[in-house]
Design a protein around this motif. Structure first.
Motif, short mmCIF file in Angstrom:
data_model
loop_
_atom_site.label_atom_id
_atom_site.label_comp_id
_atom_site.label_asym_id
_atom_site.label_seq_id
_atom_site.Cartn_x
_atom_site.Cartn_y
_atom_site.Cartn_z
N UNK A 30 0.85 -1.19 0.00
CA UNK A 30 0.00 0.00 0.00
C UNK A 30 0.89 1.24 0.00
N UNK A 31 2.00 1.15 0.71
CA UNK A 31 2.93 2.27 0.83
C UNK A 31 3.89 2.32 -0.36
N UNK A 32 4.49 1.17 -0.69
CA UNK A 32 5.46 1.12 -1.80
C UNK A 32 5.33 -0.23 -2.49
N UNK A 33 5.02 -0.21 -3.77
CA UNK A 33 4.89 -1.46 -4.51
C UNK A 33 6.28 -2.00 -4.82
N UNK A 34 6.68 -2.96 -4.00
CA UNK A 34 8.02 -3.53 -4.10
C UNK A 34 8.12 -4.59 -5.19
N UNK A 35 6.98 -5.07 -5.67
CA UNK A 35 6.98 -6.10 -6.70
C UNK A 35 7.13 -7.51 -6.14
N UNK A 36 7.41 -7.60 -4.86
CA UNK A 36 7.51 -8.92 -4.22
C UNK A 36 7.15 -8.76 -2.75
N UNK A 37 6.90 -9.89 -2.10
CA UNK A 37 6.55 -9.86 -0.69
C UNK A 37 7.81 -9.58 0.14
#
Length: 150
Positions: A30-37
């Motif tokens: 929600x804060x930063x789409x890291x692309x992975x968990x």
């Protein structure tokens, strides 16, 4: 979602259906789409949703400024095809507010979801014979009748 609850409720057995309202891919995304968990993310919905084995509907406003709308679109793709319910994407709705003007649409869509997907799913879970097709039921009756005749 929590992986232990993806198929079964805490202690109540199979889940009849799942309604996700303004769901997020994961808390961190929600804060930063890291692309992975990211390690420590307690709610990696995008990773858990493929394990869900119950009819699932998504409800999301297209103008949500808290949880971006694209989270629902990506989560929808993660739901196993057999369990995907037609989502309810409400044009112009923001986060967690079902306005009076769309409330009837909201109630109507959820009623369809319950009637068309959840109730049949629950009945199939409670009565395994309900999973059989009509032709399979017919075959079962014929087999049972021939066993009675012998």
């Amino acid at each position: 979602l929590h992986k232990e609850n993806a198929e079964y409720g805490a202690h109540d057995g199979p889940v009849g259906g799942l309604i996700l309202h303004a769901p997020f891919l994961s808390v961190f995304r929600v804060v930063a789409d890291t692309g992975c968990t990211v390690y420590g993310d307690k709610f990696p919905n995008i990773d858990v949703l493929p394990m869900v084995k119950t009819p699932t509907i998504l409800v999301h406003g297209t103008s949500d400024q808290i949880v971006p709308f694209h989270h629902s679109e990506r989560l929808y793709d993660a739901i196993p095809l057999i369990y995907r319910a037609k989502p309810l994407y409400i044009e112009g709705m923001s986060h967690n507010n079902v306005h009076a003007q769309v409330r009837s649409m909201f109630v109507e869509r959820l009623s369809e979801y319950l009637d068309d997907l959840v109730r049949p799913h629950v009945m199939a879970e409670r009565c395994p014979l309900a999973r059989l097709s009509i032709s399979q039921n017919h075959i079962l009756k014929v087999v049972n009748k021939s066993e009675d005749d012998t």
